[in-house]
Design an enzyme around this catalytic site. Sequence first.
Site, PDB file in Angstrom:
ATOM      1  N   TYR A  11      63.498  54.858  37.986  1.00 31.91           N
ATOM      2  CA  TYR A  11      63.721  54.275  39.458  1.00 31.91           C
ATOM      3  C   TYR A  11      64.302  55.837  39.522  1.00 31.91           C
ATOM      4  O   TYR A  11      63.104  56.785  40.261  1.00 31.91           O
ATOM      5  CB  TYR A  11      65.049  53.702  39.325  1.00 31.91           C
ATOM      6  CG  TYR A  11      64.943  53.458  40.932  1.00 31.91           C
ATOM      7  CD1 TYR A  11      63.748  53.587  41.809  1.00 31.91           C
ATOM      8  CD2 TYR A  11      65.993  53.271  41.783  1.00 31.91           C
ATOM      9  CE1 TYR A  11      64.549  53.672  43.168  1.00 31.91           C
ATOM     10  CE2 TYR A  11      66.455  53.441  43.097  1.00 31.91           C
ATOM     11  CZ  TYR A  11      65.361  53.374  44.133  1.00 31.91           C
ATOM     12  OH  TYR A  11      65.168  52.893  45.168  1.00 31.91           O
ATOM     13  N   ASP A  31      62.564  60.091  27.408  1.00 32.99           N
ATOM     14  CA  ASP A  31      62.338  58.567  28.156  1.00 32.99           C
ATOM     15  C   ASP A  31      62.559  57.313  26.435  1.00 32.99           C
ATOM     16  O   ASP A  31      61.011  57.068  26.444  1.00 32.99           O
ATOM     17  CB  ASP A  31      62.223  58.024  29.823  1.00 32.99           C
ATOM     18  CG  ASP A  31      62.855  56.599  29.841  1.00 32.99           C
ATOM     19  OD1 ASP A  31      62.847  55.715  29.202  1.00 32.99           O
ATOM     20  OD2 ASP A  31      62.712  57.041  31.162  1.00 32.99           O
ATOM     21  N   SER A  34      63.050  52.197  27.871  1.00 29.77           N
ATOM     22  CA  SER A  34      64.497  50.776  27.739  1.00 29.77           C
ATOM     23  C   SER A  34      64.777  50.216  28.853  1.00 29.77           C
ATOM     24  O   SER A  34      64.759  48.768  29.289  1.00 29.77           O
ATOM     25  CB  SER A  34      65.808  50.965  27.567  1.00 29.77           C
ATOM     26  OG  SER A  34      66.465  51.743  28.020  1.00 29.77           O
ATOM     27  N   SER A 124      78.191  58.572  39.414  1.00 30.94           N
ATOM     28  CA  SER A 124      78.436  57.036  40.992  1.00 30.94           C
ATOM     29  C   SER A 124      79.645  57.065  41.425  1.00 30.94           C
ATOM     30  O   SER A 124      80.675  57.898  41.465  1.00 30.94           O
ATOM     31  CB  SER A 124      77.958  56.425  40.041  1.00 30.94           C
ATOM     32  OG  SER A 124      78.365  54.555  40.684  1.00 30.94           O
ATOM     33  N   TYR A 148      81.269  50.593  32.827  1.00 32.65           N
ATOM     34  CA  TYR A 148      80.087  51.729  33.451  1.00 32.65           C
ATOM     35  C   TYR A 148      80.004  52.560  34.050  1.00 32.65           C
ATOM     36  O   TYR A 148      79.875  53.691  33.920  1.00 32.65           O
ATOM     37  CB  TYR A 148      79.307  50.323  33.878  1.00 32.65           C
ATOM     38  CG  TYR A 148      78.102  51.713  34.929  1.00 32.65           C
ATOM     39  CD1 TYR A 148      77.155  52.534  34.403  1.00 32.65           C
ATOM     40  CD2 TYR A 148      78.455  52.066  36.409  1.00 32.65           C
ATOM     41  CE1 TYR A 148      76.233  53.064  35.162  1.00 32.65           C
ATOM     42  CE2 TYR A 148      77.895  52.685  37.528  1.00 32.65           C
ATOM     43  CZ  TYR A 148      76.543  53.857  36.390  1.00 32.65           C
ATOM     44  OH  TYR A 148      75.801  53.903  37.054  1.00 32.65           O
ATOM     45  N   LYS A 152      80.739  56.881  32.776  1.00 33.97           N
ATOM     46  CA  LYS A 152      80.556  58.328  33.868  1.00 33.97           C
ATOM     47  C   LYS A 152      81.470  59.122  34.394  1.00 33.97           C
ATOM     48  O   LYS A 152      80.846  60.681  33.862  1.00 33.97           O
ATOM     49  CB  LYS A 152      79.765  57.820  35.395  1.00 33.97           C
ATOM     50  CG  LYS A 152      79.238  56.278  35.167  1.00 33.97           C
ATOM     51  CD  LYS A 152      77.951  56.879  35.313  1.00 33.97           C
ATOM     52  CE  LYS A 152      76.372  56.707  35.093  1.00 33.97           C
ATOM     53  NZ  LYS A 152      75.598  57.794  34.545  1.00 33.97           N
TER      54      LYS A 152
HETATM   55  N1  LIG Z   1      70.460  53.444  40.987  1.00 30.91           N
HETATM   56  C1  LIG Z   1      71.291  52.885  41.119  1.00 30.91           C
HETATM   57  O1  LIG Z   1      72.045  52.240  42.037  1.00 30.91           O
HETATM   58  C2  LIG Z   1      72.828  53.919  40.422  1.00 30.91           C
HETATM   59  C3  LIG Z   1      74.300  54.357  41.208  1.00 30.91           C
HETATM   60  C4  LIG Z   1      74.880  55.247  41.061  1.00 30.91           C
HETATM   61  C5  LIG Z   1      74.045  56.384  39.291  1.00 30.91           C
HETATM   62  N2  LIG Z   1      72.731  55.686  39.318  1.00 30.91           N
HETATM   63  C6  LIG Z   1      73.016  56.595  37.818  1.00 30.91           C
HETATM   64  O2  LIG Z   1      71.658  57.498  37.681  1.00 30.91           O
HETATM   65  C7  LIG Z   1      70.803  57.335  36.601  1.00 30.91           C
HETATM   66  C8  LIG Z   1      69.323  56.255  36.209  1.00 30.91           C
HETATM   67  O3  LIG Z   1      69.890  55.546  37.224  1.00 30.91           O
HETATM   68  P1  LIG Z   1      68.409  54.690  37.968  1.00 30.91           P
HETATM   69  O4  LIG Z   1      68.794  53.937  38.702  1.00 30.91           O
HETATM   70  O5  LIG Z   1      66.834  55.770  38.116  1.00 30.91           O
HETATM   71  O6  LIG Z   1      68.263  54.045  36.605  1.00 30.91           O
HETATM   72  P2  LIG Z   1      66.843  53.316  35.256  1.00 30.91           P
HETATM   73  O7  LIG Z   1      67.591  52.639  34.438  1.00 30.91           O
HETATM   74  O8  LIG Z   1      65.466  52.984  36.234  1.00 30.91           O
HETATM   75  O9  LIG Z   1      66.582  55.242  34.357  1.00 30.91           O
HETATM   76  C9  LIG Z   1      66.868  55.527  33.340  1.00 30.91           C
HETATM   77  C10 LIG Z   1      66.188  55.376  32.931  1.00 30.91           C
HETATM   78  O10 LIG Z   1      66.543  56.198  31.027  1.00 30.91           O
HETATM   79  C11 LIG Z   1      66.202  55.724  30.385  1.00 30.91           C
HETATM   80  N3  LIG Z   1      66.987  55.496  29.249  1.00 30.91           N
HETATM   81  C12 LIG Z   1      68.005  54.380  28.809  1.00 30.91           C
HETATM   82  N4  LIG Z   1      68.776  54.513  27.736  1.00 30.91           N
HETATM   83  C13 LIG Z   1      68.089  56.028  27.120  1.00 30.91           C
HETATM   84  C14 LIG Z   1      68.034  56.675  25.807  1.00 30.91           C
HETATM   85  N5  LIG Z   1      69.095  56.035  25.258  1.00 30.91           N
HETATM   86  N6  LIG Z   1      66.963  57.467  25.353  1.00 30.91           N
HETATM   87  C15 LIG Z   1      66.715  57.938  26.191  1.00 30.91           C
HETATM   88  N7  LIG Z   1      65.749  57.279  27.899  1.00 30.91           N
HETATM   89  C16 LIG Z   1      67.249  56.515  28.259  1.00 30.91           C
HETATM   90  C17 LIG Z   1      66.274  54.050  30.839  1.00 30.91           C
HETATM   91  O11 LIG Z   1      64.483  53.272  29.819  1.00 30.91           O
HETATM   92  C18 LIG Z   1      66.022  54.545  32.122  1.00 30.91           C
HETATM   93  O12 LIG Z   1      63.762  54.613  32.021  1.00 30.91           O
HETATM   94  C19 LIG Z   1      71.565  56.219  35.537  1.00 30.91           C
HETATM   95  O13 LIG Z   1      72.133  57.273  34.948  1.00 30.91           O
HETATM   96  C20 LIG Z   1      72.096  55.677  36.349  1.00 30.91           C
HETATM   97  O14 LIG Z   1      73.854  55.199  35.787  1.00 30.91           O
HETATM   98  C21 LIG Z   1      72.631  55.138  39.685  1.00 30.91           C
END
Ligand SMILES: NC(=O)c1ccc[n+]([C@@H]2O[C@H](COP(=O)([O-])OP(=O)(O)OC[C@H]3O[C@@H](n4cnc5c(N)ncnc54)[C@H](O)[C@@H]3O)[C@@H](O)[C@H]2O)c1
Length: 337
Positions: A11, A31, A34, A124, A148, A152
Amino acid sequence: MRVLVTGGAGYIGSHTCVELLKAGHEVFVIDNLSNGHETSLERVRLITNCELQFTNADIRDANALDKIFNTFKPDSVIHFAGLKAVGESVANPLMYYDVNVGGSVSLLTAMSKAGCNKIVFSSSATVYGKPQYLPYDEEHPTNPVNPYGRTKLIIENIINDWTEVDTNRKGVILRYFNPVGAHESGQIGEEPIGIPNNLMPYIAQVAGGRREHLNIFGNEYDTSDGTGARDYIHVVDLALAHIGALNQNKLDMFDVLNIGAGKSTTVLELVSNFEEISGVPIKFKYLPRREGDLAAFWADSSKAFEKTSWKPERNINNICEDTWRWQKLNPNGYGIK
Ligand SMILES: NC(=O)c1ccc[n+]([C@@H]2O[C@H](COP(=O)([O-])OP(=O)(O)OC[C@H]3O[C@@H](n4cnc5c(N)ncnc54)[C@H](O)[C@@H]3O)[C@@H](O)[C@H]2O)c1
């Protein structure tokens, strides 16, 4: 700059790829899909009319990483890849430590070998835990209340230690508040697998007829209307914060920045705004509050404003408009998995 984006098919990653390409950077995405979608990268190419490279691999795969560092030779890394569901992290903590912490160690190891010195990491607001005062600033004590959040904080500390070893290294930690919305083109957005954990995609799916009603957990909080309040930041503003963090020389070797809008919006305010913009009534039911949920919190992001000249430019109306456009154009997201 050549930028390696881990988790770039997800995302926030896909929106950041758009802004990187628009700013003229070269982008390589790793990526394991997953929770990401290769279609999102096709859409990124469509929106920007630019090429980007992609490898379907896990960041814990040292060989795959070495290959990318040896061929693409990135100047910087933006590190999104990881797992992010709080409930799942409570049920399966070891998987979270393995993917999030293990994956980050693997990535930093490959960076060290290749002499790549700059990382921007997705952290986060969860790292703060229960507020001792509000808004949270970066000096607020950290005490995450679930695995989680602990992963972080551990990764933040690992990056801090990594920058201490070599004065050429730079680590920027971005502590996101609540990322929401979609790209204004309606081509990329949030596509949760299964039942959404987050409020905004849930509202959008109710409006789009994919879900029956919204559950609101708690209506007796000490907020203007009794429902929980959060600091919602438009995903494009968030993406732009990464560009600010990459380019900025005012940042310290290791620096931590809050990335939020600086004000909170309640669940009911968000629902009524979404109804107004979509013209669709959102059915909802009140359920008891959930264990551990906070009444309200929001960010003091003034450090990011001062150090990177970044400022969020989109408001709740833009968030609802862009989410609704994404939902209408993609009623089943990128395709049901
Ligand atoms: N969306 C939120 O509300 C939010 C808030 C705070 C922090 N974050 C952090 O921001 C980052 C991105 O979040 P997002 O909402 O885009 O999540 P998301 O799940 O859409 O994106 C994460 C991506 O990482 C990939 N991924 C996961 N494990 C992997 C691995 N071992 N190797 C390669 N790729 C892998 C997934 O396929 C996915 O495309 C994350 O680290 C998340 O913890 C998100």
